[in-house]
Motif scaffolding. Structure first.
Motif, PDB file in Angstrom:
ATOM      1  N   ILE A  66      71.821 115.230  83.839  1.00 29.36           N
ATOM      2  CA  ILE A  66      70.566 114.810  84.474  1.00 29.36           C
ATOM      3  C   ILE A  66      70.246 113.343  84.223  1.00 29.36           C
ATOM      4  O   ILE A  66      70.039 112.590  85.168  1.00 29.36           O
ATOM      5  N   ILE A  67      70.194 112.920  82.961  1.00 29.17           N
ATOM      6  CA  ILE A  67      69.935 111.498  82.684  1.00 29.17           C
ATOM      7  C   ILE A  67      70.827 111.013  81.541  1.00 29.17           C
ATOM      8  O   ILE A  67      71.361 111.817  80.758  1.00 29.17           O
ATOM      9  N   LYS A  68      70.961 109.681  81.475  1.00 27.78           N
ATOM     10  CA  LYS A  68      71.570 109.030  80.317  1.00 27.78           C
ATOM     11  C   LYS A  68      70.519 108.096  79.727  1.00 27.78           C
ATOM     12  O   LYS A  68      69.834 107.395  80.487  1.00 27.78           O
ATOM     13  N   ILE A  69      70.404 108.132  78.417  1.00 24.06           N
ATOM     14  CA  ILE A  69      69.436 107.232  77.778  1.00 24.06           C
ATOM     15  C   ILE A  69      70.104 106.438  76.659  1.00 24.06           C
ATOM     16  O   ILE A  69      71.119 106.848  76.090  1.00 24.06           O
ATOM     17  N   HIS A  70      69.511 105.273  76.378  1.00 28.96           N
ATOM     18  CA  HIS A  70      69.889 104.505  75.196  1.00 28.96           C
ATOM     19  C   HIS A  70      69.019 105.037  74.063  1.00 28.96           C
ATOM     20  O   HIS A  70      67.790 104.973  74.114  1.00 28.96           O
ATOM     21  N   VAL A  71      69.655 105.633  73.077  1.00 28.88           N
ATOM     22  CA  VAL A  71      68.908 106.329  72.026  1.00 28.88           C
ATOM     23  C   VAL A  71      68.166 105.318  71.145  1.00 28.88           C
ATOM     24  O   VAL A  71      68.749 104.326  70.685  1.00 28.88           O
ATOM     25  N   ALA A  72      66.854 105.576  70.933  1.00 26.24           N
ATOM     26  CA  ALA A  72      66.038 104.651  70.141  1.00 26.24           C
ATOM     27  C   ALA A  72      66.211 104.892  68.651  1.00 26.24           C
ATOM     28  O   ALA A  72      66.183 103.952  67.850  1.00 26.24           O
ATOM     29  N   ASN A  73      66.372 106.137  68.293  1.00 29.13           N
ATOM     30  CA  ASN A  73      66.398 106.466  66.871  1.00 29.13           C
ATOM     31  C   ASN A  73      67.405 107.587  66.642  1.00 29.13           C
ATOM     32  O   ASN A  73      67.114 108.764  66.887  1.00 29.13           O
ATOM     33  N   VAL A  83      72.603 117.583  74.631  1.00 27.66           N
ATOM     34  CA  VAL A  83      72.753 116.140  74.447  1.00 27.66           C
ATOM     35  C   VAL A  83      74.190 115.854  74.000  1.00 27.66           C
ATOM     36  O   VAL A  83      74.723 116.554  73.131  1.00 27.66           O
ATOM     37  N   ASN A  84      74.774 114.837  74.605  1.00 26.18           N
ATOM     38  CA  ASN A  84      76.068 114.355  74.124  1.00 26.18           C
ATOM     39  C   ASN A  84      75.903 112.864  73.810  1.00 26.18           C
ATOM     40  O   ASN A  84      75.458 112.094  74.658  1.00 26.18           O
ATOM     41  N   VAL A  85      76.216 112.468  72.596  1.00 24.82           N
ATOM     42  CA  VAL A  85      76.004 111.067  72.201  1.00 24.82           C
ATOM     43  C   VAL A  85      77.330 110.356  71.968  1.00 24.82           C
ATOM     44  O   VAL A  85      78.197 110.876  71.273  1.00 24.82           O
ATOM     45  N   GLU A  86      77.444 109.200  72.628  1.00 25.48           N
ATOM     46  CA  GLU A  86      78.591 108.320  72.374  1.00 25.48           C
ATOM     47  C   GLU A  86      78.064 106.897  72.298  1.00 25.48           C
ATOM     48  O   GLU A  86      77.467 106.412  73.254  1.00 25.48           O
ATOM     49  N   ASN A  87      78.260 106.243  71.171  1.00 24.81           N
ATOM     50  CA  ASN A  87      77.834 104.847  70.997  1.00 24.81           C
ATOM     51  C   ASN A  87      76.378 104.610  71.394  1.00 24.81           C
ATOM     52  O   ASN A  87      76.074 103.747  72.222  1.00 24.81           O
ATOM     53  N   ASP A  88      75.458 105.373  70.846  1.00 31.35           N
ATOM     54  CA  ASP A  88      74.019 105.233  71.107  1.00 31.35           C
ATOM     55  C   ASP A  88      73.592 105.632  72.522  1.00 31.35           C
ATOM     56  O   ASP A  88      72.426 105.499  72.874  1.00 31.35           O
ATOM     57  N   ILE A  89      74.536 106.062  73.357  1.00 27.92           N
ATOM     58  CA  ILE A  89      74.164 106.509  74.702  1.00 27.92           C
ATOM     59  C   ILE A  89      74.198 108.044  74.717  1.00 27.92           C
ATOM     60  O   ILE A  89      75.233 108.649  74.400  1.00 27.92           O
ATOM     61  N   ALA A  90      73.052 108.622  75.074  1.00 26.78           N
ATOM     62  CA  ALA A  90      72.976 110.083  75.119  1.00 26.78           C
ATOM     63  C   ALA A  90      72.949 110.552  76.566  1.00 26.78           C
ATOM     64  O   ALA A  90      72.160 110.061  77.365  1.00 26.78           O
ATOM     65  N   THR A  91      73.848 111.470  76.896  1.00 31.26           N
ATOM     66  CA  THR A  91      73.793 112.141  78.190  1.00 31.26           C
ATOM     67  C   THR A  91      73.060 113.456  77.965  1.00 31.26           C
ATOM     68  O   THR A  91      73.313 114.150  76.979  1.00 31.26           O
ATOM     69  N   ILE A  92      72.138 113.757  78.898  1.00 31.21           N
ATOM     70  CA  ILE A  92      71.261 114.924  78.706  1.00 31.21           C
ATOM     71  C   ILE A  92      71.337 115.829  79.936  1.00 31.21           C
ATOM     72  O   ILE A  92      71.347 115.355  81.076  1.00 31.21           O
ATOM     73  N   GLY A  93      71.395 117.112  79.669  1.00 31.99           N
ATOM     74  CA  GLY A  93      71.364 118.103  80.748  1.00 31.99           C
ATOM     75  C   GLY A  93      70.664 119.356  80.267  1.00 31.99           C
ATOM     76  O   GLY A  93      70.029 119.351  79.208  1.00 31.99           O
ATOM     77  N   VAL A  94      70.766 120.438  81.036  1.00 29.48           N
ATOM     78  CA  VAL A  94      70.168 121.709  80.606  1.00 29.48           C
ATOM     79  C   VAL A  94      71.269 122.746  80.401  1.00 29.48           C
ATOM     80  O   VAL A  94      72.307 122.700  81.051  1.00 29.48           O
ATOM     81  N   SER A  95      71.007 123.664  79.475  1.00 28.68           N
ATOM     82  CA  SER A  95      72.070 124.577  79.024  1.00 28.68           C
ATOM     83  C   SER A  95      72.314 125.729  80.008  1.00 28.68           C
ATOM     84  O   SER A  95      71.476 126.035  80.855  1.00 28.68           O
ATOM     85  N   GLN A  96      73.460 126.350  79.839  1.00 25.12           N
ATOM     86  CA  GLN A  96      73.806 127.520  80.655  1.00 25.12           C
ATOM     87  C   GLN A  96      72.748 128.608  80.522  1.00 25.12           C
ATOM     88  O   GLN A  96      72.408 129.269  81.504  1.00 25.12           O
ATOM     89  N   TYR A  97      72.208 128.775  79.319  1.00 24.59           N
ATOM     90  CA  TYR A  97      71.168 129.788  79.120  1.00 24.59           C
ATOM     91  C   TYR A  97      69.983 129.503  80.045  1.00 24.59           C
ATOM     92  O   TYR A  97      69.458 130.394  80.721  1.00 24.59           O
TER      93      TYR A  97
END
Lengths: 349, 128
Positions: free
Chosen positions: B99-106, B15-29
């Motif tokens: 994979i996705i970007k979400i507006h973080v709720a909490n 997860v990478n978060v900038e201004n309540d927006i989280a970008t999500i992907g899967v790790s190299q592992y």
């Protein structure tokens, strides 16, 4: 969990950076680079596999042929003279206990069984043993590897310093290498020309390294699976099991009715029943049809993969007899989707 | 994106978060475990997802795996390039393979995630 058996080559695989997995209780490479590159190496050049998990028995003694003939639904006549044949062992109900390769060289019968079935087949043989039959477990001190692909014969002839073109398809020969006998059979599980070699454990790391040095690509189980699916070859536990009899498979020809074998009477009675048939499918979408996915018209997927060359989704499946003709249309349930598929020719290439 | 500044879940999402927006992907592992990715099933935009619930699937030559939401929120974007090039996840998991970007709720849920250093230690505890 029981501990995994390392093969005589496991430490070499780790050095090459192989990703390993547990298969038939052995630690084996799933890939060294990628499934695609390894699949293509075997189709275009040559690739090799550590298949130390496969069970190998040496069966000797005056009754060894009668003994194996009782267990094998295929006739052993063609296997007498330095030739491996494909066969199946059936249970009393005519269902498949295992699919095997066997052949006779210098009065010794070699029997290759699936790794996952080795214990079961050993017990089955002990339960049906005859006088003057000796069974030796070759896995104790020997390793089976496969070298496959159009360049296999030349590369291997060079490394073994022996003209392997003389060995005919399915032929068997003992080749001397570094003072050790290597049982060399022109067999495989990829749909390509190639060889399987049974080598003394103390010599196998050196031979494997010599084969690597000639440029043969080391390959893992993932490519072994995609290659055998593309060639339409069955895998025990998926296409074959104790709820499947040989007449349901694409290998009904292995049953030779002119000799006695365990399961014959039951299988004969099953002949007149209606049963699902094994077919090849090509799917209309690039999703992999995996084992046990349901076919709407009846039947089930047994194996599937994306062909690396074309990214075509292919599968092996059981379908109702009415849907088994080439060109028949069926629908595969892939998670929450219904994907159309056609019955196509096998092998898929 | 720098691997070192991301947060990670035990299910191997980053997860990478900038201004309540989280970008999500899967790790190299996760990629190393899965092998070549052949299909990524993406959720619909505007869907609400809750932490630890499944929001998509990722299919490799080896297996099909679920992707779980590392934090709750509303999906505002999905990486549609993956439809034609699912292997972007293999080649560039932390950038083009998002994979996705979400507006973080909490935002407090971010505290449940591991730092890069913690994640590296966590990976060492996994039995192969």
């Amino acid at each position: 969990m029981t501990s995994l058996n390392k093969t005589a080559l496991t430490s070499l695989h780790h050095k090459l950076g192989a990703k390993c997995t547990s298969f038939a209780n052995h630690e084996l490479p799933i890939w060294f680079s990628t499934m695609k590159d390894e699949h293509l190496a075997v189709r275009n050049d040559a690739g090799m596999f550590d298949i130390a998990h496969m069970g190998v028995f040496l069966i000797t003694g005056s009754n060894s042929e009668s003994f194996l003939q009782k267990l094998s639904c295929n006739s052993l006549i063609k296997a007498r003279s330095d030739t491996m044949i494909y066969s199946m062992f059936l249970n009393e109900s005519g269902m498949i206990l295992d699919d095997v390769m066997l052949g006779c060289l210098d009065n010794s019968w070699y029997l290759v069984v699936n790794g996952a079935n080795k214990g079961k087949i050993r017990t089955w043989m002990q339960d049906h043993i005859m006088s003057d039959v000796m069974i030796r477990d070759c896995n104790i001190d020997q390793t089976l590897i496969a070298v496959q692909g159009p360049d296999a014969v030349n590369n291997l002839s060079q490394v073994l310093d022996s003209d392997l073109t003389k060995i005919k398809r399915f032929g068997m020969s003992l080749v001397s290498w570094q003072g050790s006998d290597v049982l060399t059979t022109r067999t495989g599980y990829t749909g390509e020309d190639g060889f399987e070699l049974l080598v003394a454990n103390e010599h196998i790391p050196q031979l494997w390294q010599a084969l690597l040095d000639t440029g043969i690509t080391p390959c893992g189980l993932a490519a072994r699976d995609s290659l055998r699916i593309e060639a339409g070859l069955p895998l025990y536990g998926q296409e074959l099991s104790e709820t499947i009899h040989p007449l349901m498979t694409r290998y009904a020809w292995v049953v030779k009715w002119d000799h006695d074998f365990i399961g014959k009477a039951s299988l004969h009675a099953l002949k007149t029943n209606s049963f699902q048939k094994a077919v090849g499918l090509e799917l209309s979408e690039k999703l992999i049809a995996r084992p046990n996915y349901v076919i709407q018209e009846g039947g089930v997927i047994t194996s599937g993969t994306l062909v690396p060359q074309t990214q075509t989704s292919i599968a092996l499946a059981f379908v109702e007899p009415d849907f088994s003709e080439l060109g028949s249309q069926v629908h595969v349930m892939i998670r929450n989707k219904v994907v159309a598929a056609s019955v196509v020719q096998v092998p898929f290439r | 994106m720098q691997e070192e500044t991301l947060r990670y879940s035990e299910d191997h999402e980053w997860v990478n978060v900038e201004n309540d927006i989280a970008t999500i992907g899967v790790s190299q592992y996760a990629i190393d475990e899965l092998g070549e990715i052949v299909f990524v099933e993406l959720p619909q935009k505007d869907t609400e997802i809750t932490q630890k619930s499944e929001f998509g699937t990722i299919e490799s030559v080896k297996t099909v795996s679920s992707i779980y939401a590392p934090v709750s929120g509303t999906i505002i974007d999905t990486n549609t390039a993956l439809a034609d090039q699912p292997n972007l996840v293999n080649s560039d998991p932390y950038n083009q393979g998002w994979i996705i970007k979400i507006h973080v709720a909490n935002v407090e849920e971010l505290d449940d995630l591991m730092t890069h250093e913690e994640y590296q230690l966590f990976l060492k505890t996994l039995v192969h």
